[in-house]
Motif scaffolding. Structure first.
Motif, PDB file in Angstrom:
ATOM      1  N   ILE A 114      75.518 101.891   3.290  1.00  0.00           N
ATOM      2  CA  ILE A 114      74.178 101.688   2.741  1.00  0.00           C
ATOM      3  C   ILE A 114      73.378 101.532   4.446  1.00  0.00           C
ATOM      4  N   SER A 115      74.037 100.500   5.177  1.00  0.00           N
ATOM      5  CA  SER A 115      73.083 100.017   6.361  1.00  0.00           C
ATOM      6  C   SER A 115      73.216 101.160   7.357  1.00  0.00           C
ATOM      7  N   LEU A 116      74.218 102.113   7.526  1.00  0.00           N
ATOM      8  CA  LEU A 116      74.115 103.170   8.485  1.00  0.00           C
ATOM      9  C   LEU A 116      73.048 104.142   7.894  1.00  0.00           C
ATOM     10  N   THR A 117      73.070 104.431   6.451  1.00  0.00           N
ATOM     11  CA  THR A 117      72.198 105.341   6.117  1.00  0.00           C
ATOM     12  C   THR A 117      70.737 104.989   6.328  1.00  0.00           C
ATOM     13  N   ALA A 118      70.614 103.704   6.089  1.00  0.00           N
ATOM     14  CA  ALA A 118      69.317 103.395   6.434  1.00  0.00           C
ATOM     15  C   ALA A 118      68.819 103.277   7.837  1.00  0.00           C
ATOM     16  N   TRP A 125      65.413 103.546  11.641  1.00  0.00           N
ATOM     17  CA  TRP A 125      65.053 102.908  13.141  1.00  0.00           C
ATOM     18  C   TRP A 125      65.573 103.999  14.076  1.00  0.00           C
ATOM     19  N   ILE A 126      66.857 104.281  14.071  1.00  0.00           N
ATOM     20  CA  ILE A 126      67.187 105.522  14.724  1.00  0.00           C
ATOM     21  C   ILE A 126      67.043 106.641  14.559  1.00  0.00           C
ATOM     22  N   LEU A 129      63.886 108.415  15.584  1.00  0.00           N
ATOM     23  CA  LEU A 129      63.847 108.615  17.007  1.00  0.00           C
ATOM     24  C   LEU A 129      64.432 110.106  17.403  1.00  0.00           C
ATOM     25  N   LEU A 130      65.602 110.024  16.654  1.00  0.00           N
ATOM     26  CA  LEU A 130      66.403 111.508  16.702  1.00  0.00           C
ATOM     27  C   LEU A 130      65.626 112.541  16.142  1.00  0.00           C
ATOM     28  N   ASP A 131      65.225 112.466  15.133  1.00  0.00           N
ATOM     29  CA  ASP A 131      64.706 113.649  14.467  1.00  0.00           C
ATOM     30  C   ASP A 131      63.762 114.683  15.236  1.00  0.00           C
ATOM     31  N   PRO A 132      62.824 114.117  16.069  1.00  0.00           N
ATOM     32  CA  PRO A 132      62.033 114.830  16.685  1.00  0.00           C
ATOM     33  C   PRO A 132      62.846 115.634  17.938  1.00  0.00           C
TER      34      PRO A 132
END
Length: 276
Positions: A114-118, A125-126, A129-132
């Motif tokens: 769950i934490s990694l998915t969030a 948070w990360i 930033l990676l999506d663009p």
């Protein structure tokens, strides 16, 4: 001429300890695996072949083994680096840093997933930033690899760390006095002695990654033919009361895992003999 007793060791108790070892191995490993075979109600050779050649099953196996192997290889490199820092350097907060390595052992795998998915989702948070940049982590094989890296890194660190602590620095100093550079000293002297431990850590992380479910089921997205893992497919067949199909997938997964681990252990034994 040595007697059989002297070959077994000075201290007595071989028969008793061997009996307890066989009993423990039977209760924990052999009997549950035998039950898997005995309870395969409705599983025929035809059914097994149909399941083994099913496109969805093969795709799930491909995702499971490739991501587990990738995570194990990356953990082998990062684990060696972390173990090297913990053994060879002293810095403030070293004990805290050392204790944090074991957090994936104590943290429930579902919480980790769950934490990694969030964090790595497109609105995380990360991930935001990676999506663009066109990089997607969550709901992709890359996200599965990240989750398996998280749960597998302690296996490598805790396997390599004691070996590094036992290495004598005199050999490295002697190599330096003879004109050997740092890179050559590491590759020729240190790395061969660490290879058995590295292979052991890789095997542990790899085997844990193959059967991992809790931390992967959230971040994978569970898309058939894309991000579906083999353990999830087994759970899906059980929920559909397809016990024969679930047993076939489990047996196939067990067989392939055993063969791969046997190859890894054989390589580990050879590297250990070479190092000695």
């Amino acid at each position: 001429m040595k007697t059989m007793a002297s070959k077994r060791g000075i201290l007595p108790g071989f028969g008793l300890t061997m009996g307890f070892s066989v009993l423990y191995l039977s209760l924990v490993v052999l009997i549950p695996l035998s039950a898997l075979l005995l309870n395969s109600t409705g599983l025929t050779w035809g059914k097994f072949i149909d399941v083994a050649t099913n496109a969805r099953v093969l795709a799930s196996f491909k995702v499971s083994f490739l991501t587990a192997a990738a995570a194990g290889l990356i953990d082998a490199v990062l684990g060696l680096l972390l173990a090297w820092v913990l053994v060879r350097y002293d810095f403030p907060g070293k004990n805290v840093f050392d204790a944090m390595i074991d957090l994936p052992f104590a943290l429930p795998t579902a919480v980790a997933g769950i934490s990694l998915t969030a964090i790595y989702a497109q609105n995380g948070w990360i991930g935001s930033l990676l999506d663009p940049l066109g990089i997607k982590v969550a709901f992709t094989p890359l996200g599965i690899t990240m989750a398996l890296m998280f749960i597998g890194i302690p296996f490598v660190v805790r396997t390599v760390q004691p070996v590094l602590q036992d290495l004598e620095a005199d050999v490295e100093e002697a190599a330096a006095t003879l004109g050997s550079g740092r890179v050559r000293t590491f590759l020729v002297i240190i790395l061969p002695q660490l290879l058995p431990a590295l292979l052991t850590g890789f095997a542990l992380a790899f085997s844990r990654g193959i059967g991992e479910y809790g931390s992967v089921v959230f971040i994978s997205g569970n898309m058939p033919m894309k991000t579906e893992i083999a353990p999830l497919l087994i759970m899906s067949k059980l929920e559909q009361f397809d016990y024969a199909g679930a047993t076939a997938v489990a047996l196939l997964l067990l067989l392939i895992s055993f063969l791969l681990l046997l190859i890894i252990n054989t390589l580990q034994h050879r590297f250990r003999k070479t190092a000695r």
